[in-house]
Design a protein around this motif. Structure first.
Motif, PDB file in Angstrom:
ATOM      1  N   HIS A 125       0.820  -1.222   0.000  1.00 47.73           N
ATOM      2  CA  HIS A 125       0.000   0.000   0.000  1.00 47.73           C
ATOM      3  C   HIS A 125       0.855   1.273   0.000  1.00 47.73           C
ATOM      4  N   PRO A 155      -5.453   1.113  -1.131  1.00 47.20           N
ATOM      5  CA  PRO A 155      -6.878   0.923  -1.425  1.00 47.20           C
ATOM      6  C   PRO A 155      -7.399   2.132  -2.208  1.00 47.20           C
ATOM      7  N   GLY A 156      -8.102   1.876  -3.276  1.00 41.40           N
ATOM      8  CA  GLY A 156      -8.572   2.965  -4.118  1.00 41.40           C
ATOM      9  C   GLY A 156      -7.538   3.442  -5.128  1.00 41.40           C
ATOM     10  N   ARG A 158      -4.803   3.181  -8.489  1.00 38.95           N
ATOM     11  CA  ARG A 158      -5.029   2.892  -9.910  1.00 38.95           C
ATOM     12  C   ARG A 158      -3.763   2.301 -10.521  1.00 38.95           C
ATOM     13  N   ARG A 186      -9.287  -5.285 -10.704  1.00 44.57           N
ATOM     14  CA  ARG A 186     -10.565  -5.100 -11.400  1.00 44.57           C
ATOM     15  C   ARG A 186     -10.387  -4.124 -12.570  1.00 44.57           C
ATOM     16  N   GLU A 188     -11.299  -1.391 -15.251  1.00 45.49           N
ATOM     17  CA  GLU A 188     -12.211  -0.242 -15.303  1.00 45.49           C
ATOM     18  C   GLU A 188     -12.456   0.255 -16.728  1.00 45.49           C
ATOM     19  N   VAL A 202      -8.081  -1.338 -10.929  1.00 47.23           N
ATOM     20  CA  VAL A 202      -8.079  -0.907  -9.531  1.00 47.23           C
ATOM     21  C   VAL A 202      -8.125  -2.148  -8.631  1.00 47.23           C
ATOM     22  N   PRO A 204      -9.702  -4.441  -5.653  1.00 46.38           N
ATOM     23  CA  PRO A 204     -11.086  -4.571  -5.210  1.00 46.38           C
ATOM     24  C   PRO A 204     -11.345  -3.689  -4.008  1.00 46.38           C
ATOM     25  N   GLU A 205     -12.604  -3.338  -3.812  1.00 48.30           N
ATOM     26  CA  GLU A 205     -12.958  -2.391  -2.760  1.00 48.30           C
ATOM     27  C   GLU A 205     -12.639  -2.886  -1.367  1.00 48.30           C
ATOM     28  N   ASN A 206     -12.565  -4.218  -1.169  1.00 47.94           N
ATOM     29  CA  ASN A 206     -12.322  -4.766   0.170  1.00 47.94           C
ATOM     30  C   ASN A 206     -10.830  -4.977   0.447  1.00 47.94           C
ATOM     31  N   ASP A 207      -9.941  -4.443  -0.404  1.00 55.31           N
ATOM     32  CA  ASP A 207      -8.497  -4.558  -0.146  1.00 55.31           C
ATOM     33  C   ASP A 207      -8.128  -3.847   1.160  1.00 55.31           C
TER      34      ASP A 207
END
Length: 207
Positions: A125, A155-156, A158, A186, A188, A202, A204-207
């Motif tokens: 991260h 997270p979030g 690119r 994922r 986009e 991107v 995933p949202e739960n990273d």
């Protein structure tokens, strides 16, 4: 007349064999070909990269395979003030070339590192975004490199991958989508045709 017909056929055969060998034995573009990686890229333009990457001032961004700085010098400016562009390359000569050009243009927010995309020397991260242009196909283990890029994204974050024909190492979009999905990224969307595109991913949202 027969000789004239044979010459184009021989050239096509040679090009095919070169491409086949390049795909079977991926390797970074040698520094001696640095002029080739400095040429304009009609489909993979800097403006299209900016639109796909969406960089903002203050961000921390990673470029893998900067070559001679074709994109890096502009990206560094896009994230100023307060942002840092980290550039990573296998070849120290490429890194030195980019940093010399940056210094000559009074750009001081580029942090160079010699390293391998298959084992990124950064904590989890670490980056708001990452990108690589005409580079993924040169990496022997593309799946591992994509997993590493996923790991170092916040997270979030690119990831933008640029690919272009007639690069013999070009990764077709369908192949890239499959590899990126396996790496947990994922899709986009893309900018540009399949012969020269930027694809954006991107975590995933739960990273």
């Amino acid at each position: 007349m027969r000789k004239r017909t044979l010459i184009p056929a021989a050239l096509l055969a040679a090009a095919f064999l070169y491409t086949l060998r390049a795909r079977r034995h991926p390797a970074a573009c040698p520094y001696r070909y640095r002029l080739a990686v400095s040429l304009p890229r009609p489909l993979l333009t800097r403006n299209r990269l900016r639109r796909t990457l969406s960089p903002s001032p203050g961000e921390r961004i990673l470029e893998v395979g900067p070559g001679t700085g074709y994109y890096a010098l502009h990206t560094a400016r896009w994230i100023s003030p307060g942002g840092t562009l980290h550039v990573l390359d296998l070849q120290q000569k490429m890194i030195d070339h980019t940093t010399r050009r940056a210094a000559a243009k009074n750009i001081h927010n580029i942090t160079p590192t010699r390293g391998d995309a298959q084992s990124l020397p950064y904590p989890d991260h670490s980056f708001d975004a990452a990108y690589l242009v005409a580079t993924l196909g040169e990496i022997p283990d593309q799946d591992r490199a994509l997993r590493e890029l996923h790991r170092v994204l916040k997270p979030g974050g690119r990831l933008v991958v640029g690919e272009l024909l007639p690069d013999p190492h070009m990764v077709p979009l369908r192949t890239l989508l499959s590899r990126a999905e396996a790496a947990g990224l994922r899709y986009e969307g893309r900018l540009g045709p399949r012969t020269g595109y930027y694809a954006r991913f991107v975590p995933p949202e739960n990273d």
